[in-house]
Design a protein around this motif. Structure first.
Motif, PDB file in Angstrom:
ATOM      1  N   THR B  86      40.252  31.925  42.768  1.00  0.00           N
ATOM      2  CA  THR B  86      40.887  33.132  43.298  1.00  0.00           C
ATOM      3  C   THR B  86      41.996  33.675  42.409  1.00  0.00           C
ATOM      4  O   THR B  86      42.213  34.882  42.383  1.00  0.00           O
ATOM      5  N   PHE B  90      38.102  34.746  39.126  1.00  0.00           N
ATOM      6  CA  PHE B  90      37.616  36.023  39.641  1.00  0.00           C
ATOM      7  C   PHE B  90      38.404  37.216  39.087  1.00  0.00           C
ATOM      8  O   PHE B  90      37.803  38.199  38.633  1.00  0.00           O
ATOM      9  N   PRO B  91      39.764  37.184  39.108  1.00  0.00           N
ATOM     10  CA  PRO B  91      40.473  38.341  38.534  1.00  0.00           C
ATOM     11  C   PRO B  91      40.192  38.528  37.046  1.00  0.00           C
ATOM     12  O   PRO B  91      40.073  39.667  36.581  1.00  0.00           O
ATOM     13  N   THR B  92      40.054  37.436  36.303  1.00  0.00           N
ATOM     14  CA  THR B  92      39.739  37.564  34.874  1.00  0.00           C
ATOM     15  C   THR B  92      38.359  38.196  34.697  1.00  0.00           C
ATOM     16  O   THR B  92      38.176  39.138  33.917  1.00  0.00           O
ATOM     17  N   THR B  94      36.772  40.065  36.794  1.00  0.00           N
ATOM     18  CA  THR B  94      36.828  41.452  37.269  1.00  0.00           C
ATOM     19  C   THR B  94      37.206  42.380  36.130  1.00  0.00           C
ATOM     20  O   THR B  94      36.646  43.467  35.972  1.00  0.00           O
ATOM     21  N   TYR B 151      34.244  34.837  46.169  1.00  0.00           N
ATOM     22  CA  TYR B 151      35.692  35.057  46.104  1.00  0.00           C
ATOM     23  C   TYR B 151      36.256  35.320  47.501  1.00  0.00           C
ATOM     24  O   TYR B 151      37.291  34.762  47.893  1.00  0.00           O
TER      25      TYR B 151
END
Lengths: 251, 251
Positions: B86, B90-92, B94, B151
């Motif tokens: 999380t 996932f943000p990377t 994205t 996620y």
């Protein structure tokens, strides 16, 4: 209190520092603090900003340096707003929340008509007014999980219908009925009115959404970078502040 | 075909290039292509990698350069796995999905006991076995929205209970009953068995989760960086590949 710096040995060699700063040692600042600042300045100059953002700032922020503050003015069904929130702002904030604060202001290009039955009209119709109001209520009622819930909504297939399941996923202790009565009643109106006032107070006046202010300012020349490389942009800004505050000189 | 490079003028000054590369001009490669490679190499050397990652790679990936491939071996209720998924992976992904692929392998430290009533046992108990199986089914049935759904689950308050609402939020065309019958039946077992085989095939053998391979390899000396600065790590890796492929020389 003096943070352990992740610097290469040569920039923080104490003997070298003493030799080049004899005149400073006579000042009232303790030798230790002077050494720390000198070391930090050299470390900052030598390392790429983004590596430093990851290794120094984002995980061990300097307590003397205020975080980069970002305010997003948006509307809940605007496609560009949804892309920006889900693909830039939320992931960036997830990784850099130690050095960044985000304030969400759902209102955007809406208009306020206090005397009418429906006090607000929205660019993407009544569903957007409802989405804006629900999000304003969620922001008000859920505290630190607000952004996660807004992200959940804005990334889903149907933003407005996602409100209740997203609330349940991330803030199960906040009842849907409290959000429901908020957006249908006086509290929702007050929150939206406050967002309207904030949005109308923008200088320069906003011409589109999403509209971002960084540290209180809108700067057109930075907008492209903010919208497409926000992670890099925030890191760079934080580093500039940090060096300025500890050395008194901009880099 | 020759990409427009975002470089400073001096590194791509054509006259300067011709002067310093007279011997290369006699080769079969066209002058234009040689100039491009030289310009690119200099641009890469001068710019911080992360800025380049944002300005060149992540939004205009070089089609000749394969993306960085990351495989995550994890289990659905492992706290460190949830944090990594999380707050890093996932943000990377994205923001860098143009230059990065992610494969999720839910199994982790589970054990396979084919002859028993319950063919799998899991470190965090039966709920984790159910979570692993549900996630394996979701990955199989939902295609490109899978990671968003995983996620959603892993970031929520209750991972297993989140499966159905998360599926509805992001893949409403996939029925919950198809996921339900998958994890309770033969397909779920086959998917989990395949994950078990993949996990047991790891070399070196995994000693903990989350366990990451990058471009097919586990490298212990990179693990800290991967777990805490994944964005920077992926950018750097992609840049190294790009320069090697276009110039034939590592940087």
């Amino acid at each position: 209190m003096l943070q352990k710096l992740n610097t290469n040995g040569s920039s923080c060699d104490r003997q070298r520092w003493v030799k080049s700063n004899k005149r400073l040692i006579g000042l009232k600042l303790s030798t230790e603090r002077l050494f720390y600042f000198w070391c930090l300045r050299n470390a900052v100059r030598q390392k790429p900003v983004e590596k430093q953002c990851m290794e120094v700032n984002a995980t061990r922020p300097n307590q003397a340096v205020p975080p980069v503050s970002v305010i997003l003015y948006y509307e809940s069904l605007c496609p560009d707003c949804r892309v920006f929130i889900t693909q830039q702002l939320f992931p960036t904030w997830t990784m850099l929340q130690d050095i960044m604060t985000v304030t969400l202001v759902p209102y955007g290009n809406a208009k306020e008509i206090p005397s009418a039955n429906s006090p607000f009209t929205c660019q993407h119709g009544e569903p957007e007014c409802r989405g804006n109001m629900i999000e304003a209520c969620i922001i008000h009622l859920t505290g630190h999980t607000a952004f996660q819930i807004i992200y959940c909504m804005e990334s889903s297939v149907n933003v407005v219908n996602a409100a209740q399941p997203c609330l349940q996923l991330y803030a199960p202790s906040v009842s849907w009925s409290s959000v429901d009565s908020c957006w249908k009643g006086g509290l929702g109106y007050q929150l939206m009115h406050r967002n309207a006032v904030m949005t109308r107070a923008l200088r320069p006046v906003h011409t589109h959404v999403p509209w971002l202010t960084v540290n209180g300012e809108y700067e057109e020349e930075n907008e492209d970078k903010e919208m497409s490389s926000l992670f890099y942009f925030v890191c760079q800004l934080y580093k500039v502040r940090m060096v300025f505050l500890v050395t008194g000189t901009p880099i």
